[in-house]
Structures are given as C-alpha cells and as structure tokens.
Design a protein around this motif. Sequence first.
Motif, PDB file in Angstrom:
ATOM      1  N   GLU A 123      -6.472  -7.582   9.414  1.00 44.92           N
ATOM      2  CA  GLU A 123      -7.299  -7.229   8.254  1.00 44.92           C
ATOM      3  C   GLU A 123      -6.967  -8.042   7.014  1.00 44.92           C
ATOM      4  O   GLU A 123      -7.701  -7.987   6.031  1.00 44.92           O
ATOM      5  N   PHE A 124      -5.880  -8.780   7.038  1.00 43.75           N
ATOM      6  CA  PHE A 124      -5.501  -9.641   5.919  1.00 43.75           C
ATOM      7  C   PHE A 124      -5.705 -11.099   6.337  1.00 43.75           C
ATOM      8  O   PHE A 124      -4.834 -11.942   6.207  1.00 43.75           O
ATOM      9  N   ASN A 125      -6.875 -11.365   6.875  1.00 48.71           N
ATOM     10  CA  ASN A 125      -7.240 -12.707   7.345  1.00 48.71           C
ATOM     11  C   ASN A 125      -6.189 -13.252   8.317  1.00 48.71           C
ATOM     12  O   ASN A 125      -5.794 -14.408   8.245  1.00 48.71           O
ATOM     13  N   PHE A 126      -5.767 -12.377   9.239  1.00 52.67           N
ATOM     14  CA  PHE A 126      -4.780 -12.738  10.263  1.00 52.67           C
ATOM     15  C   PHE A 126      -3.491 -13.282   9.627  1.00 52.67           C
ATOM     16  O   PHE A 126      -2.958 -14.307  10.044  1.00 52.67           O
ATOM     17  N   THR A 158       1.023 -10.125   0.679  1.00 53.06           N
ATOM     18  CA  THR A 158       0.979  -8.687   0.446  1.00 53.06           C
ATOM     19  C   THR A 158       2.120  -8.043   1.251  1.00 53.06           C
ATOM     20  O   THR A 158       2.914  -8.733   1.870  1.00 53.06           O
ATOM     21  N   TRP A 159       2.180  -6.734   1.206  1.00 53.35           N
ATOM     22  CA  TRP A 159       3.184  -5.984   1.965  1.00 53.35           C
ATOM     23  C   TRP A 159       2.458  -4.951   2.815  1.00 53.35           C
ATOM     24  O   TRP A 159       1.394  -4.439   2.423  1.00 53.35           O
ATOM     25  N   MET A 160       3.024  -4.648   3.945  1.00 53.87           N
ATOM     26  CA  MET A 160       2.377  -3.700   4.844  1.00 53.87           C
ATOM     27  C   MET A 160       2.181  -2.346   4.171  1.00 53.87           C
ATOM     28  O   MET A 160       1.137  -1.708   4.364  1.00 53.87           O
ATOM     29  N   LYS A 165      -1.399   1.837   1.920  1.00 53.78           N
ATOM     30  CA  LYS A 165      -1.827   2.649   0.776  1.00 53.78           C
ATOM     31  C   LYS A 165      -3.327   2.519   0.544  1.00 53.78           C
ATOM     32  O   LYS A 165      -4.015   3.508   0.269  1.00 53.78           O
ATOM     33  N   ILE A 166      -3.827   1.287   0.638  1.00 56.15           N
ATOM     34  CA  ILE A 166      -5.259   1.040   0.459  1.00 56.15           C
ATOM     35  C   ILE A 166      -6.068   1.790   1.516  1.00 56.15           C
ATOM     36  O   ILE A 166      -7.133   2.348   1.240  1.00 56.15           O
ATOM     37  N   LYS A 167      -5.535   1.823   2.731  1.00 58.73           N
ATOM     38  CA  LYS A 167      -6.207   2.535   3.819  1.00 58.73           C
ATOM     39  C   LYS A 167      -5.984   4.046   3.740  1.00 58.73           C
ATOM     40  O   LYS A 167      -6.528   4.794   4.558  1.00 58.73           O
ATOM     41  N   LYS A 168      -5.171   4.465   2.744  1.00 58.81           N
ATOM     42  CA  LYS A 168      -4.840   5.876   2.521  1.00 58.81           C
ATOM     43  C   LYS A 168      -4.103   6.504   3.717  1.00 58.81           C
ATOM     44  O   LYS A 168      -4.186   7.708   3.957  1.00 58.81           O
ATOM     45  N   GLU A 169      -3.375   5.655   4.457  1.00 55.33           N
ATOM     46  CA  GLU A 169      -2.563   6.166   5.557  1.00 55.33           C
ATOM     47  C   GLU A 169      -1.207   6.664   5.056  1.00 55.33           C
ATOM     48  O   GLU A 169      -0.540   7.451   5.727  1.00 55.33           O
ATOM     49  N   ILE A 170      -0.796   6.155   3.882  1.00 59.34           N
ATOM     50  CA  ILE A 170       0.392   6.668   3.201  1.00 59.34           C
ATOM     51  C   ILE A 170       0.055   6.805   1.729  1.00 59.34           C
ATOM     52  O   ILE A 170      -0.836   6.108   1.218  1.00 59.34           O
ATOM     53  N   SER A 171       0.748   7.693   1.032  1.00 61.69           N
ATOM     54  CA  SER A 171       0.477   7.903  -0.394  1.00 61.69           C
ATOM     55  C   SER A 171       1.499   7.207  -1.281  1.00 61.69           C
ATOM     56  O   SER A 171       1.218   6.848  -2.416  1.00 61.69           O
ATOM     57  N   ASP A 172       2.711   7.017  -0.754  1.00 63.24           N
ATOM     58  CA  ASP A 172       3.772   6.413  -1.551  1.00 63.24           C
ATOM     59  C   ASP A 172       4.732   5.680  -0.610  1.00 63.24           C
ATOM     60  O   ASP A 172       4.792   5.966   0.593  1.00 63.24           O
ATOM     61  N   TYR A 173       5.466   4.723  -1.173  1.00 63.97           N
ATOM     62  CA  TYR A 173       6.435   3.992  -0.356  1.00 63.97           C
ATOM     63  C   TYR A 173       7.517   3.435  -1.263  1.00 63.97           C
ATOM     64  O   TYR A 173       7.230   2.744  -2.247  1.00 63.97           O
TER      65      TYR A 173
END
Length: 302
Positions: A123-126, A158-160, A165-173
């Motif tokens: 999703e990040f242009n491979f 970027t960072w995983m 977070k953008i995908k809303k799979e986690i709220s904080d890290y």
Amino acid sequence: MNKYRYILDPSSKKYKCPNCNKFSLVVFIDTERSEIMENYGRCDRESKCGFFHHPSKDGFKNRINSEISNDAFVEIFPSFHKNHLVDLSIIGDNNFLKYLRFLFGTTIANSVQKKYKIGTLCEFNFGTVFWQIDERKIVRAGKVIQYFETGKRTKNITWMHQFLKIKKEISDYNLCQCLFGLHLIKDDKKSIIALVESEKTACIMSVIFPDFLWLACGAKGEFKLKKLEPIKHRKIIAYSDSETQKNGSTTYEEWKRKAEGFNAVGFQITVSDLLEKETTDEQKAKGIDIADFFMREFLKSK
C-alpha cells in the motif's frame, strides 16, 4: 571504573527538554555522586530540536543535582508489532529486493531477505520494510522506505505504525527503536559486530564480508548508548558514512567522540577511519558509505 565523571543516563528515563518542552531529554549523571544533573543533557529529538548542554559548557554554574523523583521523568514503555505482520510482509516484492537480485543473484538475495526479515508494504507503493526486531525476537518497529530499481532510495519514508494508525487498526504506538538486525545476535554469539548507518548498507555488506555480523543503527543520529546497550558485551567496529556536517565536523569525528564515552562505561567500540583515509573530497561531498566504497570494485567485476 568510569573514565568520565559525567555521562548521559543509559536508562530509558526521559526528562522534559528545556528547549522543545517534550519529555525527550536524556540527562547527564554525576557518576561520583550517583546523582542526576537536571539542567544538562541531550534531547533525543535531534533533527527537530537538537538541544545539547554538557556540564562543562558553563563551568557547572547551573548545576542542580537531585535525587530521582517519579514526576521528573517519563518512563517510556515500548509498543510492539505482532509477528504475523512480518510474515505477511515477506510474501511481497519490492525494488530493493530486485536490486539485491541484480547484484548477487536470486539465491543470495533470498537468503539476505530471510536473514534480515525484509518485507514489503504494497500500500506504500511497494515500499521496503526494514523490521527492527530486538534480541528477544520482539518486533519493535517497521521502517518503510521506497527505492528505485537502481538501489537509490527516494525521499518517501514512513513507519508501519503510522500506516496502521491511518488504517485505524491501532490508535496509538510508543516507538522505541532497536538496531536493525539485532535479532541475529542470539544465534551468532561470536562474530565481530560491524555497525553501519543504513539498513541497505548492512544488507549489502553482509554478502561482501560475511564473517562480520552487520547491524545498522538507522541514521547517523541513532548512534546512541541506549540503542547499543544490547551489544555492549560484543566487540564492535563502527563504520560511519563519509559525510561532513554543517558545522564542519565529520560524522566519523562525531561517532568517534561518542564511542569514547561509550567505551568509558564498558563498550568495546572501534570507529573505522577507512573512509576518512581512502575517499576523495568528491566522494566525501556525496556522503558515500562503506557499501558504496566496496561496491565500485564489485560492480566492475560483474
């Protein structure tokens, strides 16, 4: 016995930085008195803040020693990624892996990918995922970089955890990085550790000089005591990039100065001067690294 009386706190404690007001300050410790020195330290936000105040700079005029109090710092507890994310990412392909196959062939490239757990974020242009897995095999971070097929990196990083977070799979890290390749020290307990700046360099050099265990700190500013703590008991040769800073000093000089302080508290680090001695002014201006230096001859032989 410590060679230096004043050292940066090697623990994970963070104090409030007087410059940026974030809890990102690593304070100095007076080793003779076993006290913290609240007004002196280095901000971990080196690129965004850069605050650094050594006790000797003002003749200790602003010295305030104190006992460590619970409200003086924030103890940072790291977040972790699930292991299945690493396994899923390795299925994909990316330009960095293609470059490795061009250099070394499919078999060797696949072994490097397997060894260092190199993944792909489609999703990040491979983009290439350089997983940071610690000595306990716990996944601390996933650094994602886009490359061209020539092996040159783009400016897209970027960072995983940011992606999740953008995908809303986690709220904080709570990102607490470790050395790239650190998971390898558990199985390789004898090799001399060769430490470089970039993950790409570590991967390439692991093929050219396989007798060393190649790890990467991720950036010139990530040559830090806290990050190196898990390899304190090992013999280390550090290879900084050949680069001149804005203040006229070189990364080699900066790493050598830091290594002297690390060695004073028990490390065994030698900072190699190979690039300082063997590179031209033009190469230094380009900021070449140890892989660039050796790859010239390797590519000529292909």
